[in-house]
Design an enzyme around this catalytic site. Structure first.
Site, mmCIF file in Angstrom:
data_model
loop_
_atom_site.group_PDB
_atom_site.id
_atom_site.type_symbol
_atom_site.label_atom_id
_atom_site.label_comp_id
_atom_site.label_asym_id
_atom_site.label_seq_id
_atom_site.Cartn_x
_atom_site.Cartn_y
_atom_site.Cartn_z
ATOM 1 N N SER A 109 0.887 -1.200 0.007
ATOM 2 C CA SER A 109 -0.066 -0.024 0.046
ATOM 3 C C SER A 109 0.903 1.348 -0.115
ATOM 4 O O SER A 109 1.747 1.359 -0.940
ATOM 5 C CB SER A 109 -0.913 0.043 1.237
ATOM 6 N N LEU A 110 0.734 2.004 0.959
ATOM 7 C CA LEU A 110 1.679 3.227 1.108
ATOM 8 C C LEU A 110 3.036 2.675 1.178
ATOM 9 O O LEU A 110 3.983 3.710 0.361
ATOM 10 C CB LEU A 110 1.329 4.061 2.252
ATOM 11 N N PHE A 146 -10.389 2.546 8.416
ATOM 12 C CA PHE A 146 -9.684 2.261 7.267
ATOM 13 C C PHE A 146 -9.356 0.571 7.384
ATOM 14 O O PHE A 146 -9.191 0.130 6.385
ATOM 15 C CB PHE A 146 -8.374 3.210 7.561
ATOM 16 N N MET A 147 -9.184 0.238 8.401
ATOM 17 C CA MET A 147 -8.932 -1.270 8.495
ATOM 18 C C MET A 147 -10.101 -2.258 7.645
ATOM 19 O O MET A 147 -9.928 -2.875 7.010
ATOM 20 C CB MET A 147 -8.673 -1.892 9.769
ATOM 21 N N ALA A 148 -11.270 -1.526 8.138
ATOM 22 C CA ALA A 148 -12.333 -2.450 7.473
ATOM 23 C C ALA A 148 -12.516 -2.063 5.977
ATOM 24 O O ALA A 148 -13.014 -3.142 5.306
ATOM 25 C CB ALA A 148 -13.849 -1.860 8.229
ATOM 26 N N LEU A 149 -11.969 -0.904 5.540
ATOM 27 C CA LEU A 149 -12.159 -0.511 4.171
ATOM 28 C C LEU A 149 -11.220 -1.575 3.526
ATOM 29 O O LEU A 149 -11.706 -1.934 2.253
ATOM 30 C CB LEU A 149 -11.736 0.768 4.070
ATOM 31 N N GLN A 150 -9.793 -1.789 4.012
ATOM 32 C CA GLN A 150 -8.990 -2.575 3.406
ATOM 33 C C GLN A 150 -9.529 -3.973 3.354
ATOM 34 O O GLN A 150 -8.965 -4.730 2.373
ATOM 35 C CB GLN A 150 -7.563 -2.620 4.276
ATOM 36 N N ASP A 187 -9.827 -5.883 -4.305
ATOM 37 C CA ASP A 187 -9.405 -4.545 -3.466
ATOM 38 C C ASP A 187 -10.305 -3.398 -3.959
ATOM 39 O O ASP A 187 -10.310 -3.068 -5.162
ATOM 40 C CB ASP A 187 -7.850 -4.298 -3.870
ATOM 41 N N HIS A 201 -7.325 -6.062 -0.033
ATOM 42 C CA HIS A 201 -6.406 -5.087 0.155
ATOM 43 C C HIS A 201 -5.124 -5.681 0.806
ATOM 44 O O HIS A 201 -4.091 -5.089 1.000
ATOM 45 C CB HIS A 201 -6.656 -3.684 0.925
#
Length: 258
Positions: free
Chosen positions: A82-83, A146-150, A210, A238
């Site tokens: 990711s980043l 953000f974790m849930a989104l990943q 993803d 992700h």
């Protein structure tokens, strides 16, 4: 307190560096380390502002790189998630004597979506700006979102989120300034035009499900970078190194041995 980054080094063999993503820390890689340390000397870093490096800070990719250079091994395989993929790509572009091979995981040279001058799939800018606003108010909740989104879309989403949360909470929480700087990088950085300058072998790994790095990015980059390799994990969102851990490690090993 030391102003150097926290590194954990284990195993024997060729040097391999693992770089985590936004809001996380090096503990996310524990499964990967356990699987790879028989074949590699594995270096796991907490980026500036994260985990055991929460006392450090960096405003941009080159500031991160300068702190990494203090203890990074030379001629290593760099794996960035990711980043962390932006960080590893920056290292390959600007500090290439440290990088023998480059692997990006669920990463993109430009995370923010754009309509001009050509359509580019990614995270909608309003989502990134909403995260920035929420971060100022309540950064722990923002990281959890953000974790849930990943993990969203993965068949093992609940387990993935649990693992990510355990990793984050096992070390000091990230500092809010570094979280904001990281979101700014996700919003602003665009390495697309520099990618052809990468001189080392490159493998791009993606999760088919993803929502942050759409699979269309893999196709676009495959056309733009025909000399690179890519692999798509069909069951992953992700975090393919968690969702399909065995397949992830075998892809890394076979690329490293080429």
């Amino acid at each position: 307190m030391s102003d150097t980054l926290y590194w954990h080094v284990s195993g024997q063999g060729p040097d391999l560096v693992l770089v985590h993503g936004w809001g996380m820390n090096g503990a996310v890689w524990q499964q990967t380390v356990d699987a790879l340390e028989a074949d590699f000397r594995v270096h796991v870093v907490d980026l500036p502002g994260y985990g055991h490096s929460a006392h450090c800070h960096a405003q941009d990719l080159e500031e991160i790189a300068q702190q990494l250079l203090a203890e990074a091994p030379k001629r290593a395989i760099w794996v960035g998630w990711s980043l962390g993929g932006l960080v590893a790509t920056h290292m390959a572009l600007h500090h290439s004597d440290y990088v023998s091979k480059l692997v990006t995981v669920a990463s993109s040279p430009k995370f923010a979506a754009a309509k001009e001058p050509v359509l580019w799939r990614g995270i909608q800018p309003n989502v990134l700006s909403a995260f920035t606003e929420q971060l100022v108010e309540d950064f722990q909740t923002t990281i959890e979102r953000f974790m849930a989104l990943q993990a969203m879309g993965s068949p093992s989403a609940r387990q993935d989120v649990k693992q990510l949360k355990q990793a984050v909470l096992s070390r000091p929480l990230p500092n809010p300034d570094s979280l904001l700087a990281g979101l700014k990088m996700l919003s602003d950085v665009d390495l697309r035009e520099q990618l052809p300058e990468i001189s080392v072998p490159m493998l791009r790994l993606y999760g088919r499900l993803d929502g942050l790095v759409p699979i269309k990015v893999a196709k676009d980059l495959g056309r733009a970078l025909p000399h690179t390799e890519q692999y798509i994990f069909t069951q992953s969102s992700h975090a393919p190194f968690m969702t399909e851990a065995d397949a992830f490690c075998s892809e890394l090993v076979s690329f490293a041995q080429k």
